[in-house]
Design an enzyme around this catalytic site. Structure first.
Site, PDB file in Angstrom:
ATOM      1  N   TYR A 166      11.518  -4.379  -7.160  1.00  0.00           N
ATOM      2  CA  TYR A 166      10.330  -4.207  -7.993  1.00  0.00           C
ATOM      3  C   TYR A 166       9.404  -3.074  -7.566  1.00  0.00           C
ATOM      4  CZ  TYR A 166       5.556  -4.982  -9.628  1.00  0.00           C
ATOM      5  OH  TYR A 166       4.316  -4.794 -10.135  1.00  0.00           O
ATOM      6  N   ASN A 213       0.495   0.428   5.986  1.00  0.00           N
ATOM      7  CA  ASN A 213       1.147  -0.335   4.919  1.00  0.00           C
ATOM      8  C   ASN A 213       1.870  -1.500   5.576  1.00  0.00           C
ATOM      9  OD1 ASN A 213       4.071   0.322   2.796  1.00  0.00           O
ATOM     10  ND2 ASN A 213       2.634  -1.352   2.733  1.00  0.00           N
ATOM     11  N   GLY A 214       1.484  -2.713   5.212  1.00  0.00           N
ATOM     12  CA  GLY A 214       2.144  -3.894   5.763  1.00  0.00           C
ATOM     13  C   GLY A 214       1.144  -4.986   6.070  1.00  0.00           C
ATOM     14  N   GLY A 259      -0.763   0.900  -5.020  1.00  0.00           N
ATOM     15  CA  GLY A 259      -2.092   0.330  -4.792  1.00  0.00           C
ATOM     16  C   GLY A 259      -3.115   0.990  -5.676  1.00  0.00           C
ATOM     17  N   CYS A 301       0.859  -1.184   0.000  1.00  0.00           N
ATOM     18  CA  CYS A 301       0.000   0.000   0.000  1.00  0.00           C
ATOM     19  C   CYS A 301       0.893   1.232   0.000  1.00  0.00           C
ATOM     20  CB  CYS A 301      -0.866   0.065   1.263  1.00  0.00           C
ATOM     21  SG  CYS A 301      -2.083  -1.263   1.364  1.00  0.00           S
TER      22      CYS A 301
HETATM   23  P1  5GP Z   1       4.657 -13.563 -13.478  1.00  0.00           P
HETATM   24  O1  5GP Z   1       4.155 -13.239 -14.841  1.00  0.00           O
HETATM   25  O2  5GP Z   1       5.908 -14.423 -13.488  1.00  0.00           O
HETATM   26  O3  5GP Z   1       3.606 -14.142 -12.585  1.00  0.00           O
HETATM   27  O4  5GP Z   1       5.042 -12.191 -12.785  1.00  0.00           O
HETATM   28  C1  5GP Z   1       6.221 -11.534 -13.151  1.00  0.00           C
HETATM   29  C2  5GP Z   1       5.944 -10.098 -13.481  1.00  0.00           C
HETATM   30  O5  5GP Z   1       5.122  -9.515 -12.486  1.00  0.00           O
HETATM   31  C3  5GP Z   1       7.213  -9.313 -13.545  1.00  0.00           C
HETATM   32  O6  5GP Z   1       7.221  -8.559 -14.757  1.00  0.00           O
HETATM   33  C4  5GP Z   1       7.182  -8.397 -12.347  1.00  0.00           C
HETATM   34  O7  5GP Z   1       7.617  -7.094 -12.692  1.00  0.00           O
HETATM   35  C5  5GP Z   1       5.744  -8.355 -11.936  1.00  0.00           C
HETATM   36  N1  5GP Z   1       5.563  -8.420 -10.470  1.00  0.00           N
HETATM   37  C6  5GP Z   1       6.413  -8.850  -9.522  1.00  0.00           C
HETATM   38  N2  5GP Z   1       5.871  -8.759  -8.293  1.00  0.00           N
HETATM   39  C7  5GP Z   1       4.640  -8.263  -8.445  1.00  0.00           C
HETATM   40  C8  5GP Z   1       3.590  -7.915  -7.540  1.00  0.00           C
HETATM   41  O8  5GP Z   1       3.703  -8.047  -6.309  1.00  0.00           O
HETATM   42  N3  5GP Z   1       2.453  -7.410  -8.100  1.00  0.00           N
HETATM   43  C9  5GP Z   1       2.315  -7.244  -9.466  1.00  0.00           C
HETATM   44  N4  5GP Z   1       1.181  -6.740  -9.934  1.00  0.00           N
HETATM   45  N5  5GP Z   1       3.278  -7.557 -10.324  1.00  0.00           N
HETATM   46  C10 5GP Z   1       4.427  -8.056  -9.842  1.00  0.00           C
HETATM   47 MG    MG Z   2       7.009  -6.334 -14.653  1.00  0.00          MG
END
Ligand code: 5GP
Ligand code: MG
Length: 460
Positions: free
Chosen positions: A247, A103-104, A28, A2
Site C-alpha cells: 500500500y 521514519n518509524g 505524510g 513518514c
Molecule cells: P478501511 O476503509 O477498510 O478502513 O481502509 C481501507 C482503505 O484504506 C484501503 O483503500 C487502503 O488503500 C487504505 N489504507 C490502508 N492502509 C492505510 C493507512 O495506513 N493510511 C491510510 N490513510 N489509508 C490506508
Molecule cells: Mg485505498
C-alpha cells in the site's frame, strides 16, 4: 509513517529538498520541515500542512541558505498533530547543532523517555523521535564523536528507524538492522542524495545508486561517502515492512529492490489464481487498488474498468457536513460511474481492508445502483494485528478482520464473495520472501512492543 530526505552538497539544497519532499508527500500530509546548514548554523523552516503550502520563494531562496539540507514529511503515528512535533528536530548540545529526521516507531520509547527524564532531560515534543536527540546529546557530553554517539543511540533504541541526521555540514543516513522502512541513496550533479523512495530521485533527475542496507550507516562529508555498520547489523534478521509494497510506497518507486508497480501487479496475478470469479468486469478502489486490479484483470482475462472515480482534491481538513450526510468522507473521495454498474457482475480489487469503512459504504452504493453481484478481492492477507513499527493501524479494535471470523466477513460487508491474498501468495509476489515483517498478518513481531510504548497510545 513518514518521508525523509537529505542532500549534500548542492548549491540549491533547500530547493532540492522541497522537490524531494513534494515527491514524498504521500508518506505524510500533516506537517513538513527542512533544515539546512549555512556554513555555521542550522536553519529550520517547518509548518503544518502540505509541502507547497509550508514553503514559499523567500523561504527557499533566502531563509534556508546552505548547501546541505534534510527534510521530513510527517504522518503522525505517535505524538499529537501539532507544529512542535514537526520534523526535522533541531537541537544544540555542547556547541554542536544537530537536525534529525526519523521514519518509524520506537517500541521502547516510554521506558527510554522515563530514564532520560530521570537524568534531567527536558523533552520539547511528544514524538518518540526526540529520544534519539537526547541519547545522542548524552553521548556527546561524554566526548564521543557524533558518529559514535549515533551508533550508541541505536544500541539503546528498539523498533523501526530510518534516520537522516545533519550536523556540522555532514549527513548521516541509516536504517535499523531489521530494515523495517526504506531509504535510498542517489547522486545528482555530484551531490549525494537520500530519500525514503526513489520517486524523489526521478523528480530531481538524480541517479539511483542503491538502498542504504539494513544496519548500515552512511556518512557523507562534502564529496566523500563512507559506510559503517551498526552494532547489531547482521545479528538480527532483515524484516522489511511488506505493507510498503502492498500500500504505502508510490508505484513508480523501487523499494526493497522491488519495482512497486510490477510487484502489485504480481499480487493481482496471484489473487486471480487463488480467488477466481465469474465477474464481467474488474474495478479497483483508486488509487491504491489500481495496480493489483490491473494484474488481476490481465491474469483472469476479465475487462478492467475504472468505474469508481476518485476526487484528488480531498484534503484532511475539508469541512464536515451535517450529521445527516453519513459516510461523507468516503463518498466525497470515491464516486461511481452509474452506467457501468447496473445489472453487472462486478469484482472490486483493493489493496487492503482496515476498518472496513470503504468496502461497506461503497458496496452499499453499488447495490443501490443495481449491481447484480459484488465480489471483492484484497491484495494482502487479513490485517489482524496492530503495527508497532510505524504503519497507522495501531490498535486491534480498529481492524475488522481481527474482530470477526473470516467466514462472517462477506455477510458483514454485504459481498457475494470475498478473497484475501494468502501469505504464501503475497510472498510469491516478492523476490526475497524471507526478508519481510508480516506481523500485521501473522502476529510474529520481530521486535517486542515493550509494554507502555508510545505506539500503543498509552504514553500520550
Ligand atoms: P478501511 O476503509 O477498510 O478502513 O481502509 C481501507 C482503505 O484504506 C484501503 O483503500 C487502503 O488503500 C487504505 N489504507 C490502508 N492502509 C492505510 C493507512 O495506513 N493510511 C491510510 N490513510 N489509508 C490506508
Ligand atoms: Mg485505498
Amino acid at each position: 509513517m513518514c518521508g525523509i530526505f537529505g542532500i549534500s552538497r548542492h548549491p540549491e539544497a533547500a530547493r532540492m529538498a522541497y522537490f524531494g519532499l513534494y515527491a514524498l508527500q504521500h508518506r505524510g500530509q500533516e506537517s513538513t520541515g527542512i533544515a539546512t546548514f549555512d556554513g555555521q548554523h542550522i536553519r529550520l523552516h517547518a509548518g503544518m500542512g502540505l509541502v507547497p503550502d509550508v514553503y514559499d520563494e523567500p523561504t527557499l531562496g533566502q531563509e534556508l541558505q546552505g548547501q546541505v539540507a534534510i527534510g521530513h514529511v510527517r504522518y503522525s503515528t505517535t505524538g499529537v498533530s501539532v507544529r512542535k512535533n514537526a520534523q526535522p528536530l533541531v537541537v544544540r548540545v555542547r556547541g554542536i547543532e544537530i537536525a534529525l529526521a526519523h521514519n518509524g516507531n520506537l517500541t521502547n520509547a516510554a521506558q527510554l523517555r522515563g530514564e532520560l527524564e530521570d537524568q534531567g532531560a527536558i523533552f520539547q515534543t511528544s514524538s518518540d523521535s526526540e529520544i534519539f536527540v537526547h541519547l545522542i546529546a548524552h553521548s556527546l557530553a561524554e566526548h564521543k564523536t557524533l558518529e559514535d554517539a549515533v551508533v550508541a543511540a541505536c544500541d539503546r533504541v528498539r523498533g523501526a528507524y530510518s534516520l537522516i541526521i545533519l550536523s556540522e555540514g555532514r549527513i548521516i543516513a541509516l536504517r535499523d538492522s531489521h530494515g523495517f522502512h526504506p531509504l535510498a541513496m542517489g547522486k545528482v550533479e555530484g551531490a549525494y542524495v537520500f530519500a525514503s523512495e526513489t520517486c524523489a530521485f526521478d523528480l530531481l533527475e538524480a541517479e539511483y545508486i542503491r538502498e542504504v542496507a539494513p544496519g548500515e550507516m552512511v556518512i557523507v562529508d562534502g564529496d566523500t561517502m563512507r559506510s559503517r555498520s551498526l552494532n547489531d547489523s547482521g545479528r538480527v534478521p532483515v524484516r522489511q515492512c511488506i505493507f510498503e509494497l502492498v500500500y504505502f510506497a508510490r508505484p513508480d518507486s523501487i523499494v526493497f529492490g522491488e519495482d512497486v508497480y510490477q510487484c502489485r501487479k504480481r499480487m493481482g496475478f496471484e489473487m486471480a489464481k487463488e480467488g477466481p470469479t465469474n465477474a464481467e468486469l474488474v474495478m479497483p478502489f483508486p488509487d491504491s487498488g489500481v495496480y493489483a486490479a490491473i494484474g488481476f484483470a490481465q491474469a483472469a482475462g476479465v475487462p478492467y474498468e475504472q468505474a469508481y472515480i476518485r476526487n484528488h482534491y480531498v484534503g484532511r481538513t475539508f469541512i464536515q457536513p451535517s450529521q445527516s450526510m453519513r459516510n461523507f468522507g468516503v463518498r466525497v473521495k470515491l464516486n461511481p460511474v452509474r452506467s457501468m454498474i447496473a445489472n453487472r457482475r462486478i469484482c472490486i480489487v483493493d489493496d487492503s481492508i482496515v476498518r472496513g469503512t470503504t468496502v461497506r459504504t461503497r458496496v452499499v452504493k453499488l447495490r443501490e445502483l443495481g449491481a447484480r453481484e459484488v465480489h471483492f478481492r484484497v491484495s494482502c492477507p487479513p490485517l489482524k494485528h496492530p503495527c508497532f513499527y510505524g504503519i497507522n493501524f495501531s490498535s486491534r479494535g480498529e481492524l475488522v478482520a481481527a474482530n470477526h471470523p473470516l467466514e462472517e466477513l462477506p455477510g458483514l460487508l454485504n459481498l457475494d464473495s470475498l478473497h484475501y491474498l494468502t501469505i504464501e501468495g503475497l510472498l510469491r509476489s516478492v523476490s526475497q520472501p524471507d526478508q519481510y515483517c508480516l506481523a500485521c498478518f501473522n502476529g510474529e513481531y520481530p521486535v517486542a512492543c515493550e509494554g507502555q510504548c508510545a505506539c500503543c497510545g498509552s504514553a500520550e
